[in-house]
Design an enzyme around this catalytic site. Structure first.
Site, PDB file in Angstrom:
ATOM      1  N   ARG A 151     -54.313  50.658  55.543  1.00  0.00           N
ATOM      2  CA  ARG A 151     -54.493  49.274  56.539  1.00  0.00           C
ATOM      3  C   ARG A 151     -53.866  49.780  58.044  1.00  0.00           C
ATOM      4  NH1 ARG A 151     -53.025  44.759  51.920  1.00  0.00           N
ATOM      5  NH2 ARG A 151     -55.182  44.356  51.398  1.00  0.00           N
ATOM      6  N   HIS A 175     -44.180  45.794  48.646  1.00  0.00           N
ATOM      7  CA  HIS A 175     -45.550  45.440  48.878  1.00  0.00           C
ATOM      8  C   HIS A 175     -45.463  43.954  49.035  1.00  0.00           C
ATOM      9  CE1 HIS A 175     -49.803  45.450  49.525  1.00  0.00           C
ATOM     10  NE2 HIS A 175     -50.068  44.758  48.171  1.00  0.00           N
TER      11      HIS A 175
END
Ligand code: APR
Length: 307
Positions: A151, A175
């Site tokens: 990302r 995460h």
């Protein structure tokens, strides 16, 4: 084909994994889901795309764990995704139950498999998977750092107008909101982004990376991201299959590295035929280390919920 990959969960992430795996054409794929008809239907659909997409591997679907027998790699995607307003941590109890059932069956039917966990909250579900299977820790790994770093790479490429493939990013930690993007170790063709972008843009990109999953949840409204999560998991599969010794940030079990132990958390690893072959200990600044340890502490508190 003589290699087999099982994908647990035939929802958005699972089916996308199966599609990328089929296109990679290096192993047969079996998709498992609790809803009868869904994995079989999606598998048949994917198989029928083979003649024009140029793959020969078999894609099958099942609701029975015995069909994952002998899988070399299992990708765990079953579980509930987030909806707007939810954190990944809100999914703990429900997804721990699903991961627990899968883990018992993986242990029974695919005792030699490597397991790549995608179900959220990622670091806790990876921990749970390892505990219930009892597999060696190098054979159970969580996908998220790869997702978070691709990302960040995409955001950098968009910002600078450079090739995605020339970017490299390092995002450590859990995460979730506490993840730790490391601009000093994030580069374009080997040049640190700290040389290429003003501080405020680096900060904005790091923040966007942290909220990368949430940004998509807000847009979709009915679930969470799946193409990039699946692509990240399949990249890890390839690294293991081809013994690539690829350096990736992934959720790995720490036993004292970075002053952290007895937890799965995102760190740079070498991924090859033995799974997590090495954990790399980067030189971190005081504030980077504090952020990583803080992220680990957040998850450590939550481990009791999966226990
Ligand atoms: N066994 C097998 N499959 C199950 C089970 C179970 N016990 N429980 C649920 N499933 C299946 C569902 O039937 C569904 O097909 O898991 C699938 C999940 O698919 P989606 O709802 O589309 O969710 P997805 O977007 O794929 O996300 C799955 O990955 O990224 C994470 O946070 C995300 O935890 C979530 C997981």
């Amino acid at each position: 084909m003589n290699k087999k990959i099982a994908v647990i969960g035939a929802g958005n992430v699972g089916a996308s994994c199966a599609m990328y795996l089929a296109e990679a054409n290096f192993a047969d794929v079996v998709m498992l889901d609790i809803i009868d008809g869904v994995p079989q239907g999606k598998a048949l659909d994917l198989t029928q795309a083979g003649p024009v997409r140029g793959y020969n591997c078999m894609v099958t679907g099942t609701t029975k764990y015995k069909d994952i027998k002998g899988a070399d790699i299992v990708i765990m995607t079953a579980g509930f995704p987030r909806k707007p307003g939810m954190s990944r941590e809100d999914l703990i109890a429900k997804n721990a139950e699903i991961v627990g059932i899968a883990a018992k069956n993986i242990k029974k039917f695919a005792p030699k498999a490597f397991v790549i966990v995608v179900s959220n909250p990622l670091d806790l579900m990876t921990y749970h998977m390892q505990k219930v299977t009892g597999f060696p820790k190098n054979r159970v790994v969580g996908q998220a750092g790869v997702l978070d770093s691709i990302r960040m790479r995409a955001f950098i490429a968009m910002e600078l107008g450079v090739a995605m493939s020339d970017t490299n990013a390092m995002v450590l930690g859990g995460h979730g909101d506490t993840m730790v993007p490391l601009p000093r170790y994030t580069t374009v063709a080997g040049v640190p982004i700290t040389e290429l972008m003003p501080k405020d843009r680096i900060k904005a990109i790091s923040e966007r990376t942290k909220g990368g999953g949430g940004e998509i949840v807000k847009l979709l409204k009915t679930g969470s991201a799946y193409y990039a999560p699946a692509a990240a998991a399949v990249d890890m599969c390839k690294a293991i299959f081809n013994d690539e010794k690829k350096v990736l940030p992934a959720s790995a079990f720490l036993s004292g590295q970075y002053g952290i132990k007895d937890i799965y958390i995102g760190v740079p690893v070498v991924l090859g035929a033995k799974g997590v072959e090495k954990i790399l200990e980067l030189k971190l600044t005081k504030s980077e280390l504090k952020a990583l340890q803080g992220s680990a502490a957040t998850y450590k508190k939550l481990i009791k919920v999966v226990k």
